[in-house]
Design a protein around this motif. Structure first.
Motif, PDB file in Angstrom:
ATOM      1  N   MET A 107     -16.606 -12.268  15.968  1.00 48.17           N
ATOM      2  CA  MET A 107     -15.635 -12.403  14.891  1.00 48.17           C
ATOM      3  C   MET A 107     -16.384 -12.786  13.616  1.00 48.17           C
ATOM      4  O   MET A 107     -17.044 -13.824  13.560  1.00 48.17           O
ATOM      5  CB  MET A 107     -14.611 -13.506  15.216  1.00 48.17           C
ATOM      6  CG  MET A 107     -13.779 -13.279  16.470  1.00 48.17           C
ATOM      7  SD  MET A 107     -13.007 -11.664  16.612  1.00 48.17           S
ATOM      8  CE  MET A 107     -12.175 -11.529  15.051  1.00 48.17           C
ATOM      9  N   THR A 108     -16.266 -11.956  12.583  1.00 49.90           N
ATOM     10  CA  THR A 108     -17.005 -12.201  11.347  1.00 49.90           C
ATOM     11  C   THR A 108     -16.326 -11.484  10.185  1.00 49.90           C
ATOM     12  O   THR A 108     -15.816 -10.367  10.354  1.00 49.90           O
ATOM     13  CB  THR A 108     -18.471 -11.700  11.498  1.00 49.90           C
ATOM     14  OG1 THR A 108     -19.142 -11.843  10.245  1.00 49.90           O
ATOM     15  CG2 THR A 108     -18.558 -10.249  11.941  1.00 49.90           C
ATOM     16  N   PRO A 109     -16.303 -12.113   8.990  1.00 50.15           N
ATOM     17  CA  PRO A 109     -15.627 -11.461   7.865  1.00 50.15           C
ATOM     18  C   PRO A 109     -16.288 -10.146   7.440  1.00 50.15           C
ATOM     19  O   PRO A 109     -15.643  -9.337   6.764  1.00 50.15           O
ATOM     20  CB  PRO A 109     -15.687 -12.502   6.745  1.00 50.15           C
ATOM     21  CG  PRO A 109     -16.561 -13.601   7.200  1.00 50.15           C
ATOM     22  CD  PRO A 109     -16.753 -13.486   8.675  1.00 50.15           C
ATOM     23  N   ILE A 117     -15.685  -7.699  14.437  1.00 52.97           N
ATOM     24  CA  ILE A 117     -14.320  -7.552  13.908  1.00 52.97           C
ATOM     25  C   ILE A 117     -14.021  -8.631  12.874  1.00 52.97           C
ATOM     26  O   ILE A 117     -14.304  -9.811  13.078  1.00 52.97           O
ATOM     27  CB  ILE A 117     -13.274  -7.639  15.046  1.00 52.97           C
ATOM     28  CG1 ILE A 117     -13.517  -6.543  16.090  1.00 52.97           C
ATOM     29  CG2 ILE A 117     -11.852  -7.529  14.489  1.00 52.97           C
ATOM     30  CD1 ILE A 117     -12.541  -6.564  17.256  1.00 52.97           C
ATOM     31  N   SER A 118     -13.401  -8.189  11.776  1.00 60.06           N
ATOM     32  CA  SER A 118     -12.858  -9.088  10.757  1.00 60.06           C
ATOM     33  C   SER A 118     -11.343  -8.970  10.821  1.00 60.06           C
ATOM     34  O   SER A 118     -10.810  -7.902  11.131  1.00 60.06           O
ATOM     35  CB  SER A 118     -13.343  -8.641   9.378  1.00 60.06           C
ATOM     36  OG  SER A 118     -12.546  -9.234   8.372  1.00 60.06           O
ATOM     37  N   ILE A 119     -10.621 -10.053  10.515  1.00 60.00           N
ATOM     38  CA  ILE A 119      -9.158  -9.920  10.451  1.00 60.00           C
ATOM     39  C   ILE A 119      -8.684  -9.779   9.005  1.00 60.00           C
ATOM     40  O   ILE A 119      -7.483  -9.775   8.746  1.00 60.00           O
ATOM     41  CB  ILE A 119      -8.403 -11.051  11.182  1.00 60.00           C
ATOM     42  CG1 ILE A 119      -8.679 -12.416  10.558  1.00 60.00           C
ATOM     43  CG2 ILE A 119      -8.739 -11.056  12.669  1.00 60.00           C
ATOM     44  CD1 ILE A 119      -7.623 -13.448  10.930  1.00 60.00           C
ATOM     45  N   GLY A 120      -9.599  -9.634   8.065  1.00 60.97           N
ATOM     46  CA  GLY A 120      -9.170  -9.415   6.688  1.00 60.97           C
ATOM     47  C   GLY A 120     -10.219  -9.904   5.716  1.00 60.97           C
ATOM     48  O   GLY A 120     -11.145 -10.619   6.091  1.00 60.97           O
ATOM     49  N   PHE A 156     -11.045 -12.222   3.732  1.00 59.19           N
ATOM     50  CA  PHE A 156     -11.008 -13.628   3.332  1.00 59.19           C
ATOM     51  C   PHE A 156     -11.872 -14.359   4.349  1.00 59.19           C
ATOM     52  O   PHE A 156     -12.165 -13.825   5.415  1.00 59.19           O
ATOM     53  CB  PHE A 156      -9.571 -14.181   3.347  1.00 59.19           C
ATOM     54  CG  PHE A 156      -8.794 -13.770   4.560  1.00 59.19           C
ATOM     55  CD1 PHE A 156      -7.951 -12.671   4.532  1.00 59.19           C
ATOM     56  CD2 PHE A 156      -8.939 -14.462   5.758  1.00 59.19           C
ATOM     57  CE1 PHE A 156      -7.247 -12.275   5.664  1.00 59.19           C
ATOM     58  CE2 PHE A 156      -8.241 -14.076   6.893  1.00 59.19           C
ATOM     59  CZ  PHE A 156      -7.398 -12.974   6.842  1.00 59.19           C
ATOM     60  N   VAL A 157     -12.299 -15.573   3.999  1.00 60.87           N
ATOM     61  CA  VAL A 157     -13.210 -16.292   4.890  1.00 60.87           C
ATOM     62  C   VAL A 157     -12.510 -17.499   5.505  1.00 60.87           C
ATOM     63  O   VAL A 157     -11.986 -18.355   4.791  1.00 60.87           O
ATOM     64  CB  VAL A 157     -14.492 -16.726   4.140  1.00 60.87           C
ATOM     65  CG1 VAL A 157     -15.416 -17.489   5.069  1.00 60.87           C
ATOM     66  CG2 VAL A 157     -15.201 -15.503   3.565  1.00 60.87           C
ATOM     67  N   LEU A 158     -12.481 -17.529   6.821  1.00 61.10           N
ATOM     68  CA  LEU A 158     -11.933 -18.665   7.562  1.00 61.10           C
ATOM     69  C   LEU A 158     -13.060 -19.658   7.836  1.00 61.10           C
ATOM     70  O   LEU A 158     -14.237 -19.325   7.709  1.00 61.10           O
ATOM     71  CB  LEU A 158     -11.346 -18.178   8.893  1.00 61.10           C
ATOM     72  CG  LEU A 158     -10.211 -17.157   8.779  1.00 61.10           C
ATOM     73  CD1 LEU A 158      -9.947 -16.499  10.130  1.00 61.10           C
ATOM     74  CD2 LEU A 158      -8.960 -17.830   8.258  1.00 61.10           C
ATOM     75  N   GLY A 191     -13.946 -20.688  10.646  1.00 58.07           N
ATOM     76  CA  GLY A 191     -14.655 -20.289  11.853  1.00 58.07           C
ATOM     77  C   GLY A 191     -13.942 -19.102  12.459  1.00 58.07           C
ATOM     78  O   GLY A 191     -12.866 -18.711  11.991  1.00 58.07           O
ATOM     79  N   GLY A 192     -14.502 -18.543  13.518  1.00 54.48           N
ATOM     80  CA  GLY A 192     -13.918 -17.336  14.119  1.00 54.48           C
ATOM     81  C   GLY A 192     -12.763 -17.605  15.077  1.00 54.48           C
ATOM     82  O   GLY A 192     -12.147 -16.665  15.581  1.00 54.48           O
ATOM     83  N   ALA A 232      -9.298 -16.304  14.122  1.00 53.92           N
ATOM     84  CA  ALA A 232      -9.404 -14.839  14.133  1.00 53.92           C
ATOM     85  C   ALA A 232      -9.412 -14.315  15.572  1.00 53.92           C
ATOM     86  O   ALA A 232      -8.771 -13.301  15.880  1.00 53.92           O
ATOM     87  CB  ALA A 232     -10.665 -14.407  13.385  1.00 53.92           C
TER      88      ALA A 232
HETATM   89  N1  ADE Z   1     -14.663 -15.747  10.536  1.00 54.36           N
HETATM   90  C1  ADE Z   1     -14.488 -16.241   9.295  1.00 54.36           C
HETATM   91  N2  ADE Z   1     -13.683 -15.462   8.569  1.00 54.36           N
HETATM   92  C2  ADE Z   1     -13.314 -14.430   9.381  1.00 54.36           C
HETATM   93  C3  ADE Z   1     -12.506 -13.284   9.210  1.00 54.36           C
HETATM   94  N3  ADE Z   1     -11.889 -13.020   8.055  1.00 54.36           N
HETATM   95  N4  ADE Z   1     -12.358 -12.448  10.254  1.00 54.36           N
HETATM   96  C4  ADE Z   1     -12.999 -12.695  11.409  1.00 54.36           C
HETATM   97  N5  ADE Z   1     -13.775 -13.748  11.635  1.00 54.36           N
HETATM   98  C5  ADE Z   1     -13.939 -14.618  10.632  1.00 54.36           C
END
Ligand code: ADE
Length: 224
Positions: A86-88, A130-133, A135-137, A139-140, A143
């Motif tokens: 999980m990563t932006p 995979i990113s869920i959008g 924007f930055v959370l 952590g994963g 997501a």
């Molecule tokens: N980790 C931090 N931001 C995320 C995002 N937008 N989607 C998936 N993982 C994330």
């Protein structure tokens, strides 16, 4: 289906699987979700799972050793279809991806934290990012919960009325039409007559037209 989620914050991931549809899917034995605390795989005496960046710079990086230990242990027990990170900067989640992933048998989801993981994890263990959008959370984890929910509800037998997933927004690249329930009139605000007409051909036609109109207004990109 079996989902193994690797995280430094398993407590963040418990509640999404303890209520409603996801809980029911687990209780029915349709899906198994296993949370793995990455710290349990640290050989370091402080149970650290991160370290400073080579080359300098702010922010810690998740180390390869505990991640390798955890993924390798899981892979020695069964075959996995995907090892997801999980990563932006991953591929943005959409309904098509959720549909395809709902057909898989075993997946691992690695939740990133701090600055992210050592690039060698991505190069050698990860098969899908995979990113869920955009924007930055923090952590994963959240997501990973979103991805798991989007997948699990599509597995046959999870929703009591299977057709309800088929009429979701995005399933046919259209947003859903408006929906109404009783009362038929509230404070003078009326439900469209066609929905009360009992003429199902007209109702289907109205819903199709509304879905198309709604999609044109809000998400014209889906129609391209
Ligand atoms: N980790 C931090 N931001 C995320 C995002 N937008 N989607 C998936 N993982 C994330």
């Amino acid at each position: 289906m079996r989902i193994d989620i690797i995280t430094v914050l398993p407590e963040l991931l418990r509640s999404p699987f303890e209520a409603s549809i996801l809980k029911r899917a687990i209780d029915k034995g349709i899906v198994e979700v296993h949370l793995h605390n990455l710290r349990d795989y640290s050989t370091n005496k402080h149970k650290n799972v991160d370290d400073y960046q080579f080359g300098g710079g702010a922010g810690m990086v998740m180390s390869i050793e505990p991640i390798d230990a955890c993924i390798s242990r899981l892979k020695s027990e069964r075959d996995y279809d995907e090892v997801i990170y999980m990563t932006p900067d991953g591929e943005t989640l959409n309904q098509g991806m959720a549909n395809r992933m709902s057909l898989l048998k075993n997946i691992i989801i690695l939740c990133g934290h701090y600055k992210g993981v050592d690039q060698r994890v991505r190069d050698h263990f990860i098969t899908k990012e995979i990113s869920i959008g955009d924007f930055v959370l923090s952590g994963g984890e959240l997501a990973a919960a979103v991805v798991s929910d989007a997948i699990i509800r599509l597995i046959p037998g999870v929703l009591s009325n299977e057709t309800s997933a088929l009429t979701d927004s995005f399933q046919d690249n259209l947003l859903s039409p408006p929906i109404y329930t009783r009362p038929a009139e509230y404070k003078g605000w009326k439900v469209p007559d066609v929905l009360l007409s009992g003429n199902f051909a007209n109702i289907d036609k109205w819903r199709e037209d509304q879905a198309l109109e709604h999609t044109k207004n809000r998400r014209p990109d889906l129609l391209e």
